[in-house]
Design a protein around this motif. Structure first.
Motif, mmCIF file in Angstrom:
data_model
loop_
_atom_site.group_PDB
_atom_site.id
_atom_site.type_symbol
_atom_site.label_atom_id
_atom_site.label_comp_id
_atom_site.label_asym_id
_atom_site.label_seq_id
_atom_site.Cartn_x
_atom_site.Cartn_y
_atom_site.Cartn_z
ATOM 1 N N GLY A 97 -5.344 -9.601 -0.229
ATOM 2 C CA GLY A 97 -3.752 -9.855 0.095
ATOM 3 C C GLY A 97 -3.397 -8.991 1.275
ATOM 4 O O GLY A 97 -4.009 -8.983 2.260
ATOM 5 N N ASP A 98 -2.223 -8.241 1.025
ATOM 6 C CA ASP A 98 -1.974 -7.406 2.310
ATOM 7 C C ASP A 98 -2.928 -6.263 2.318
ATOM 8 O O ASP A 98 -2.722 -5.280 1.481
ATOM 9 N N THR A 120 -1.680 -2.442 2.343
ATOM 10 C CA THR A 120 -1.305 -2.034 1.126
ATOM 11 C C THR A 120 -2.238 -1.615 0.172
ATOM 12 O O THR A 120 -2.441 -0.805 -0.200
ATOM 13 N N GLU A 121 -3.340 -2.795 0.151
ATOM 14 C CA GLU A 121 -4.590 -2.645 -0.442
ATOM 15 C C GLU A 121 -5.253 -1.230 -0.324
ATOM 16 O O GLU A 121 -5.534 -0.391 -0.970
ATOM 17 N N ARG A 149 -10.904 -11.023 3.132
ATOM 18 C CA ARG A 149 -9.559 -10.582 3.706
ATOM 19 C C ARG A 149 -8.267 -10.983 3.071
ATOM 20 O O ARG A 149 -7.363 -10.704 2.456
#
Lengths: 416, 231
Positions: B121-122, B125-126, B117
């Motif tokens: 990153g975010d 968004t990913e 996780r």
């Protein structure tokens, strides 16, 4: 996210889940409803008599005495002579004493002969006294004061004539001496609502021409003559007694029970009620048992539903496993789903209960004189709900453990 | 100098019960970033091998190293966590939880893998980026997975396998439910994204025609021997 997925999973199976939730809801509503009626009935019974320290009657069982003197259920086996009544009334401990004479009826309602003292001393629902918003009390010999149910059922208004029948369910009427409705008592939720109250003297008056329970043929004493007669009763059915100090209750009770002239019985209303509950308790326990079984049945239904869903959900379990979920997570997921279903069932059941209460309350009050309070769920009820949810979690453990083992064996490779 | 993405040495495994199916794999290695196609008919031990690689089952003997870590040394719970952290899995079909939104499906492995996780990153968004790169429509994330076509579902499965860039992607006949044309597009996208993430790709199939894109094509019987005792 797990919670959202669990809800999503349940939502995707809305029909079967809905039926299961409904079954739980109905069982919960039934269980709580039985509880409500049970406590409501107890409260109504306990509310029926307050302020009376002792009930005195001919020697029989204390429950029987309580039932016929206060609840007008069943009959007295014997009477109390007027002499005994006066002996008791003369005791120094006695603050007030109200005689009761039962045995006649009007239509389906019982007629009770008593004195003005009944209106002064009878208390119900924690010390409330009787009110007569329409008309007045017993002024004339042929005045009758009727309970709210009597007035409502028979459509009586103040001033209407009433003919008292001899005995209960009898065809012989005291039609030579009609009464007049003098007053209507405001609704009490007690057996008083279903009682026609006349004076003790009136009971004596209508039986002037009667002997051993039958009218003496051809003999009718004119009303004017009767009014002149000494109408002191020879016997009464029971008496309600208030003592000056509560400390004297037991002394007076012993004195009455050991009264040498006649076999008498004095009971404390609370104690007799307690005995009554012991008898009724068996039925209550049976009723509780049945409603518990209904809850158990609903939970078993849920268990069967989870079991049968496992087959078609093996693929889903394999996905969870492939994504890194442990078998324990699968187990937790199934238990969580069961808890969600049970919680939904509990909330829905509570809603059904209140709906049912709102609809049935006027009818239950009118038909049985049981007032069912609508109030926020008590701690006890919340515990019941928590118990149902907990039981659901336990019940789901079995299918969840099976899913646990299946997912261990299947891993992420299910061939379907 | 780098550890192999996958290394099996002297592995032996027998299913408890199950007609006594057993499998042995003397040696098999995959370099980081390498793509390997394992060819095998059904019943050739594919599922068993994948179960071993993914740590669903532990080898009776020998070692299974994934990204340098010995799966055999771990307890079952740790292997489950390790799978979530290091391996992206794509099935033949029925990859997704049909009642869950596409976003939840893609993010599900991250739920069990805190390190992955963090790598992602975010995550939201990913997931969006992966869906766009895989040619999925823009509003797909909020759609329940069950509403998508099979081809779209397979792409979502790729996005789920690739999120957080796990070192190893395991795919079990991911194209068999697709028609020839979509197969090709699908494989193209899978390869591009796997390369971008730097993940090794181990795919199992019975379809030899897929071989062209892979660094190596191996027949399953070349690396494993299986035995089925009469039940």
């Amino acid at each position: 996210m797990i919670l959202r997925l669990a809800i999503g999973s349940l939502w995707a199976r809305a029909l079967t889940v809905g039926m299961t939730v409904l079954a739980i809801a109905l069982s919960v509503a039934l269980f709580l409803g039985v509880e409500k009626v049970r406590t409501g009935a107890r409260a109504s019974f306990a509310d029926t008599i307050s302020g009376t320290d002792l009930i005195v009657g001919a020697r029989s069982g204390s429950v029987q005495l309580l039932l016929y003197s206060v609840f007008r259920i069943g009959n007295a086996t014997n009477n109390v002579t007027w002499q005994s009544y006066q002996d008791i009334a003369a005791r120094p401990e006695v603050d007030w004493i109200v005689p009761i004479s039962l045995g006649d009826s009007h239509r389906q309602f019982r007629v009770m002969g008593t004195t003005q003292g009944f209106f002064e001393h009878y208390r119900y629902r924690g010390g409330r006294s009787l009110e007569i918003p329409e008309g007045h009390g017993l002024d004339d010999l042929y005045d009758a004061v009727i309970g709210a149910d009597v007035a409502a059922t028979l459509g009586y208004a103040v001033g209407d004539p009433i003919v008292v029948s001899h005995g209960l369910a009898s065809f012989t009427a005291h039609d030579d001496q009609p009464f007049r409705v003098a007053g209507i008592i405001a609704r009490t939720g007690t057996p008083v609502d279903r009682t026609v109250i006349v004076s003790l003297e009136a009971i004596e008056a209508i039986h002037v021409d009667w002997q051993s329970g039958a009218q003496i043929p051809g003999q009718t004493t004119p009303v004017e003559v009767i009014r002149q007669m000494d109408l002191t009763p020879k016997a009464i059915t029971a008496a309600l007694v208030g003592v000056k100090s509560r400390l004297q209750i037991f002394g007076l009770q012993r004195w009455v029970n050991e009264y040498p002239e006649e076999p008498l019985l004095a009971v404390l209303p609370g104690v007799a009620l307690g005995e009554l509950w012991q008898i009724v308790g068996v039925a209550e326990t049976a009723l509780m048992g049945v409603s518990v079984m209904v809850v158990v049945t609903a939970l078993l239904g849920m268990m069967a539903m989870i079991f049968s869903s496992l087959g078609e959900r093996r693929r889903e379990m394999a996905i969870w496993r492939a994504m890194g979920a442990r078998p324990a997570t699968i187990l937790g997921l199934l238990v969580l789903e069961a808890v969600l279903m049970a919680a939904a069932g509990a909330v829905l059941g509570l809603a059904l209960l209140y709906l049912g209460l709102a609809l049935a309350r006027p009818w239950v009050d009118a038909a049985f004189g049981i007032w069912l309070p609508i109030e926020p769920p008590a701690a006890r009820e919340l515990w019941v709900l928590a118990g149902v949810i907990g039981a659901a979690a336990l019940a789901s453990l079995l299918p969840a453990l099976r899913a646990y083992r299946l997912s261990l064996a299947d891993g992420m490779m299910v061939r379907i | 100098m780098t550890e192999p993405a996958l290394a099996l040495t002297d592995v032996a495994f027998a299913w408890p019960g199950r007609g006594g199916f057993s499998l042995a794999c003397p040696t098999f290695e995959m370099a980081p970033g390498e793509s390997v196609l394992l060819l095998g008919a059904s019943g050739s031990g594919k599922s068993t091998l994948l179960s071993l690689v993914c740590g669903i089952v532990a080898a009776d003997a020998g070692t299974v190293l994934v990204d340098g870590t010995d799966l055999g040394a771990m307890r079952a719970g740790a292997r489950d966590r390790f799978r979530a952290e290091r391996i992206g899995v794509i099935f033949q079909q029925f990859n997704l939880l049909p009642y869950a939104r596409v976003a939840d499906n893609i993010l599900l492995p991250l739920r069990f893998a805190p390190e992955r996780r963090a790598r992602a990153g975010d995550a939201g968004t990913e997931a969006e980026r992966l869906c766009a790169a895989l040619g999925l429509p823009g509003d797909v994330l909020a759609t329940p997975a069950g509403r998508l076509s099979v081809g779209q579902q397979q792409r979502v499965a790729v996005a789920r396998a690739l999120i957080g860039a796990p070192p190893l992607i395991v795919a079990d006949e991911p194209t068999s439910a697709l028609d020839a044309e979509t197969q090709d597009t699908f494989l193209g996208l899978l390869f591009t994204q796997a390369r971008e993430a730097g993940s090794s790709l181990l795919m199992v199939s019975h379809d030899e025609r897929l071989g062209a894109r892979f660094d190596r094509v191996i027949r399953l019987e070349e690396i494993v021997t299986t035995e089925r005792l009469a039940a």
